[in-house]
Design a protein around this motif. Structure first.
Motif, PDB file in Angstrom:
ATOM      1  N   UNK A 118      33.491  41.227  32.624  1.00 44.12           N
ATOM      2  CA  UNK A 118      34.478  40.354  33.257  1.00 44.12           C
ATOM      3  C   UNK A 118      35.462  41.160  34.098  1.00 44.12           C
ATOM      4  N   UNK A 119      35.843  42.335  33.602  1.00 43.00           N
ATOM      5  CA  UNK A 119      36.697  43.217  34.408  1.00 43.00           C
ATOM      6  C   UNK A 119      35.997  43.580  35.724  1.00 43.00           C
ATOM      7  N   UNK A 120      34.729  43.927  35.624  1.00 42.58           N
ATOM      8  CA  UNK A 120      33.992  44.303  36.825  1.00 42.58           C
ATOM      9  C   UNK A 120      33.940  43.153  37.819  1.00 42.58           C
ATOM     10  N   UNK A 121      33.743  41.934  37.309  1.00 43.82           N
ATOM     11  CA  UNK A 121      33.706  40.767  38.194  1.00 43.82           C
ATOM     12  C   UNK A 121      35.074  40.518  38.825  1.00 43.82           C
ATOM     13  N   UNK A 122      36.125  40.616  38.015  1.00 41.19           N
ATOM     14  CA  UNK A 122      37.475  40.398  38.544  1.00 41.19           C
ATOM     15  C   UNK A 122      37.831  41.467  39.570  1.00 41.19           C
ATOM     16  N   UNK A 123      37.418  42.692  39.324  1.00 35.10           N
ATOM     17  CA  UNK A 123      37.689  43.788  40.264  1.00 35.10           C
ATOM     18  C   UNK A 123      37.028  43.524  41.619  1.00 35.10           C
ATOM     19  N   UNK A 124      35.880  42.835  41.585  1.00 39.76           N
ATOM     20  CA  UNK A 124      35.196  42.497  42.824  1.00 39.76           C
ATOM     21  C   UNK A 124      35.785  41.268  43.502  1.00 39.76           C
ATOM     22  N   UNK A 125      36.763  40.619  42.842  1.00 39.18           N
ATOM     23  CA  UNK A 125      37.414  39.464  43.441  1.00 39.18           C
ATOM     24  C   UNK A 125      37.015  38.129  42.863  1.00 39.18           C
ATOM     25  N   UNK A 126      36.079  38.102  41.921  1.00 36.68           N
ATOM     26  CA  UNK A 126      35.681  36.842  41.296  1.00 36.68           C
ATOM     27  C   UNK A 126      36.859  36.266  40.517  1.00 36.68           C
ATOM     28  N   UNK A 127      37.078  34.977  40.668  1.00 39.03           N
ATOM     29  CA  UNK A 127      38.114  34.305  39.884  1.00 39.03           C
ATOM     30  C   UNK A 127      37.638  34.155  38.438  1.00 39.03           C
ATOM     31  N   UNK A 128      38.489  34.534  37.509  1.00 35.58           N
ATOM     32  CA  UNK A 128      38.160  34.456  36.084  1.00 35.58           C
ATOM     33  C   UNK A 128      39.209  33.589  35.392  1.00 35.58           C
ATOM     34  N   UNK A 129      38.770  32.487  34.798  1.00 32.24           N
ATOM     35  CA  UNK A 129      39.652  31.633  33.991  1.00 32.24           C
ATOM     36  C   UNK A 129      39.163  31.676  32.550  1.00 32.24           C
TER      37      UNK A 129
END
Length: 729
Positions: free
Chosen positions: A572-583
Motif C-alpha cells: 500500500x505504501x508503494x501504491x501511495x508513493x506512486x500516487x494511487x489514492x488509498x482509503x
C-alpha cells in the motif's frame, strides 16, 4: 460504477508522479505502527464514547464495560503471549522495531492511562445517573432498613455459595481462578491479640448471581463484594475483622499446543482448556489502599513482579460487570431502539431458493437487516426442503440463542447429508464449540475440525439442491459469525447466491477442509487463504499502481478490522508513493501511516466508533474503471492470510456493488463517528459543522435500511392492487 469524488481525501494535491523508490527505505521500522499499541489506541477511541455527552448515559456506561472487557482480553491474549516470548528468550524485533519486553513496557503504560480515564469517566457517569435516581451505592450510604434487606437477601440466596479459605501454615495459598473477584480478609482470633490469620473469599459473581444487588423499591444498587465484606460475621463468626481488601487476577490464555502430533484434536483442546485454568497469572489488580505487606504477599504467592505486574484500582475493579446496569430499560438514557428490517426481497413467502434463483444475488447487511429472516431462514428451509440433498457449512462461533445448530440437526434427521467444519480453537469459545460438535455428532452430522495447523475462520454455507434443471448449489458467504447475538450488535455483510462458479469453488473448499488434501485445488472466483488470498491482494495492489496515471488516478479502498500484515502495508505504501489514492477504514490495529511526505500523502485512514461494532470486510480496487469489490472473513493480518482458512468472494452484480459503494461512501464521509489518523499514528475525531453532518454513518445506514423496507412495502401493496384490478376485469 466508478467511485465518486466524495471518496477522495480532502485538501490534497494531485501527485504529479512517482517518487524515486530509492529515496525511501520501506523496510524502516518508523513506517510501521505497533500492533499492540494501535489496538490500545482503538480502545481509547471507544472509551471516548463514555466521555462524549452526545452519547446517552447508559450507553456511556456500556462503553466503559466494553473497554474493561477488552483490557481483560488484552492481558489474557496479547500480554500473555509477549510474556511467553520474554520467558523463552525471544529478542526478535517486530517490523516496527520493538522487542517483546519493549512492547510489554510501553503497553503497560498505556493500559494504566486507559484505566485512569475509565475511572474518571465512571465517576462522572455515575454522578449524572444519580440525577435520574439510578445509583451504585457504598455501604455507608445505606440506612438500617436497606442493610437489613441486603443481609437477608444475601443470607438466603448467596451465602450458601461462599466458601472462606484460610491462608496459614496448615492451609496453603488457594488457587485463584481467572478474572475472579476476591476478598483478602485479615482477622484476629478472639482473646489472642497477637494471633492473626488471612482468609480468601471468592465473590461468586456469575451463574445467575448478579454483581449488583438491587434495593427493593428503586434503581439503587450495591456491589456484591460490599455486601459480603460488611457481613463477614456470618462467614467468620467471633473473629475480629482487621481489614478486608479486594483483589483480582488475570491468567494467560495462550496455552495452545501443536496439533501436528495429536491423535485426537478434541482431546487436545480439552486438555488445553484444563491447562488454561491453571495458566500463569499475568496481572494482579488490587485496591489502592491495600496494605503493602498484603500486596507484596499476593505478588510473591502468584509469582509476579510487584512493580510491573500489579495494577492499583482506585474505584471499582472488573468494570466489565457494568453491562448489568447498562442494559437497564430506561429508554431516555439509551440509544433509540433499533429493529432490523427484513431484506426487501425476502419479505416474499415463497421458497428462499426460488427467490435467490430469480432475484439474486442478495446482499445482507447486519444488523440493519435481520439475521433470523435471512441466514437462519436459509438454513431452516434447507433443512425441510425435500429437494435439498446436502448442507455443508463452517462454524467458528455461535450461541445458544442461534437456531443454526437446531436446523442442521433437523436437516440430518430429515435425511439430508450434513457436514459441518467446527473450529475448536476459536479463542474463549472452545468449550462451547466442543459441546456443539458433540451434539451434532450425536444427531448423525459429519463433524470435522478443519485442516491441521490452520484455524477455519471462513463463514460459508453450501446447500446442494435438486432443482428442476438438475443439481444446483446455493451459497451464503459472510463476514460475520453464525451467531444471532453478535448479528444484532456487529456490522457485517453476507451474500446469498446460486452463482455456478462460486458453487463449484465452495465444493472444492469443503473437500479441502474435510480432507486437508491440497492437490490440484483450483478456484474460479473465490479467494481462499492461506493459498491464494494474500498473493491476490498483493497482485491487485500492484495492478492498481500500473494502471494509475494523472489522467486516470488509481483508487484502493479497504474496510476491515485490522491491517497488520507487513507485506500488505508495504504494498500500500508503494501504491501511495506512486500516487494511487488509498482509503482505509480500519477498526483497530493498523500499521500504515497516512500523510508521510513523499510516501503516503494520497492516503487516509479512518476508524468508526458507534453503537455497533464495525466488523465488515470490504476490498475495493478501481482497476482502471473495471471495478472490483470483494467481501469476506479475512482481515489483512499475517495470521489470517497465512495460517487461517478464510474466504473472500467477489461481488459483481451491479446493484450489490452500488450498495457496497453506498456503505463505503457513507463511512468515508462520516463527520460524527469517524476518527482520522494523523501521520504520527494518533487519531483526531472529526467534528460536524452542520446538523446534517451530526448524524453518524451507522444511523444513516439504519435510515437507509428503513427506507428500503418502506419502498418494498409500498411496491408490494402496489403489486397487490394491480393483481386485484386484473382479477376484477
Amino acid at each position: 460504477m466508478k467511485a465518486t469524488d466524495s471518496t477522495q481525501p480532502a485538501a490534497q494535491e494531485e501527485t504529479s508522479g512517482a517518487v524515486d523508490e530509492s529515496s525511501l527505505n520501506l523496510d524502516a521500522s518508523e513506517y510501521y505502527l505497533n500492533r499492540e499499541l494501535t489496538w490500545l489506541e482503538f480502545n481509547k477511541r471507544v472509551l471516548h464514547e463514555a466521555a462524549d455527552e452526545r452519547t446517552p448515559l447508559l450507553e456511556r456506561l456500556k462503553f466503559i464495560a466494553i473497554v474493561s472487557a477488552n483490557m481483560d482480553e488484552f492481558f489474557m491474549k496479547r500480554l500473555g503471549g509477549l510474556k511467553q516470548q520474554v520467558g523463552a528468550g525471544v529478542a526478535t524485533l517486530t517490523v516496527d522495531g520493538r522487542t517483546p519486553q519493549q512492547q510489554i513496557d510501553e503497553t503497560s503504560q498505556v493500559v494504566r492511562e486507559i484505566e485512569s480515564q475509565m475511572r474518571e469517566n465512571y465517576l462522572q457517569i455515575t454522578e449524572k445517573l444519580r440525577e435520574h435516581d439510578i445509583a451504585i451505592l457504598s455501604y455507608d450510604e445505606l440506612d438500617r432498613a436497606d442493610k437489613n434487606y441486603l443481609r437477608e437477601y444475601y443470607y438466603e440466596n448467596i451465602y450458601p455459595l461462599v466458601t472462606p479459605q484460610s491462608i496459614d501454615p496448615a492451609h496453603p495459598f488457594p488457587f485463584i481462578s481467572n478474572l475472579s473477584l476476591n476478598l483478602l480478609v485479615l482477622v484476629r482470633y478472639p482473646g489472642a491479640s497477637d494471633k492473626t490469620s488471612l482468609t480468601r473469599i471468592k465473590v461468586p459473581v456469575g451463574a445467575g448471581i448478579p454483581r449488583f444487588l438491587k434495593l427493593t423499591d428503586r434503581r439503587h444498587y450495591v456491589p456484591l463484594e460490599y455486601v459480603i465484606a460488611n457481613n463477614l460475621d456470618m462467614l467468620l463468626p467471633e473473629m475480629e475483622v482487621l481489614s478486608c481488601e479486594v483483589f483480582r487476577v488475570t491468567r494467560n490464555a495462550n496455552t495452545e499446543r501443536s496439533e501436528e502430533h495429536a491423535d485426537d484434536l478434541l482431546s487436545l483442546i480439552e486438555s488445553e482448556l484444563r491447562e488454561r485454568r491453571f495458566a500463569p497469572i499475568v496481572r494482579l489488580q488490587v485496591q489502592k489502599d491495600m496494605k503493602p505487606v498484603h500486596r507484596g504477599m499476593l505478588a510473591a504467592e502468584l509469582f509476579l513482579d510487584e512493580e510491573s505486574d500489579v495494577y492499583e484500582v482506585i474505584s471499582m475493579p472488573a468494570m466489565r460487570d457494568l453491562f448489568e446496569l447498562a442494559s437497564l430499560d430506561v429508554p431516555e438514557l439509551r440509544d433509540p431502539p433499533h429493529k432490523p428490517i427484513d431484506h426487501p426481497e425476502l419479505v416474499d413467502t415463497r421458497s428462499i431458493f426460488h427467490i435467490i434463483r430469480e432475484r439474486g444475488p442478495l446482499l445482507l447487511q447486519h444488523p440493519y437487516e435481520s439475521f433470523g429472516t435471512s441466514v437462519e431462514r436459509f438454513l431452516k428451509e434447507a433443512s425441510t426442503d425435500p429437494k435439498v440433498r446436502a448442507i455443508k457449512m463452517t462454524l467458528y462461533r455461535t450461541s445458544s440463542d442461534t437456531k443454526v445448530v437446531d436446523y442442521l440437526i433437523s436437516a440430518a434427521r430429515n435425511g439430508k447429508q450434513v457436514a459441518v467444519v467446527v473450529e475448536l480453537k476459536a479463542r474463549f469459545d472452545e468449550a462451547a464449540n466442543i459441546r456443539w460438535a458433540n451434539r451434532m455428532e450425536e444427531a448423525g452430522i459429519h463433524v470435522t475440525y478443519g485442516v491441521v495447523g490452520l484455524k477455519t475462520h471462513s463463514k460459508i454455507i453450501l446447500v446442494v439442491r435438486n432443482d428442476y434443471s438438475g443439481i444446483k448449489r446455493y451459497l451464503h458467504i459472510g463476514t460475520g459469525n453464525y451467531h444471532a447475538g453478535t448479528a444484532r450488535l456487529y456490522s457485517d455483510l453476507g451474500i446469498l447466491t446460486n452463482d455456478e462458479d462460486l458453487g463449484r469453488d465452495a465444493t472444492e473448499l469443503f473437500n479441502y477442509l474435510t480432507t486437508g488434501y491440497t492437490q490440484e485445488r483450483s478456484y474460479r472466483k473465490l479467494l481462499p487463504s492461506p493459498k491464494m488470498l494474500k498473493n491476490a491482494l498483493l497482485s491487485k495492489i500492484k495492478r492498481e499502481r500500473k494502471l494509475h496515471s494523472p489522467e486516470t488516478p488509481g483508487l484502493i479502498q479497504f474496510k476491515m478490522n485490522a491491517l497488520e500484515d507487513a507485506d500488505i502495508t508495504r504494498a500500500l505504501y508503494e501504491a501511495a508513493r506512486d500516487g494511487v489514492r488509498i482509503d482505509l477504514i480500519v477498526r483497530d490495529t493498523c500499521r500504515f501511516r497516512p500523510g508521510i511526505p513523499g510516501l503516503s500523502e494520497t492516503a487516509r485512514v479512518i476508524g468508526i466508533v458507534g453503537r455497533f461494532l464495525e466488523h465488515t470486510r470490504i476490498y475495493y480496487f478501481q482497476n482502471g474503471g473495471e471495478e472490483e469489490y470483494f467481501i469476506g472473513s479475512a482481515d489483512a493480518m499475517k495470521r489470517n492470510l497465512e495460517s487461517r482458512v478464510e474466504v473472500v468472494t467477489p461481488v459483481s452484480d451491479k446493484k450489490l456493488c452500488e450498495e457496497l459503494r453506498f456503505i463505503l461512501n457513507t463511512q468515508l464521509n462520516d463527520q460524527r463517528s469517524a476518527w482520522e489518523m494523523q501521520s504520527d499514528g494518533s487519531f483526531i475525531q472529526r467534528q460536524p459543522t452542520s446538523e446534517a453532518e451530526a448524524v453518524g454513518c451507522q444511523e444513516l445506514l439504519i435510515q437507509s435500511a428503513e427506507k428500503r423496507a418502506k419502498q418494498a412495502t409500498k411496491a408490494a401493496k402496489g403489486k397487490k392492487k394491480r393483481r386485484l384490478r386484473r382479477n376484477l376485469r
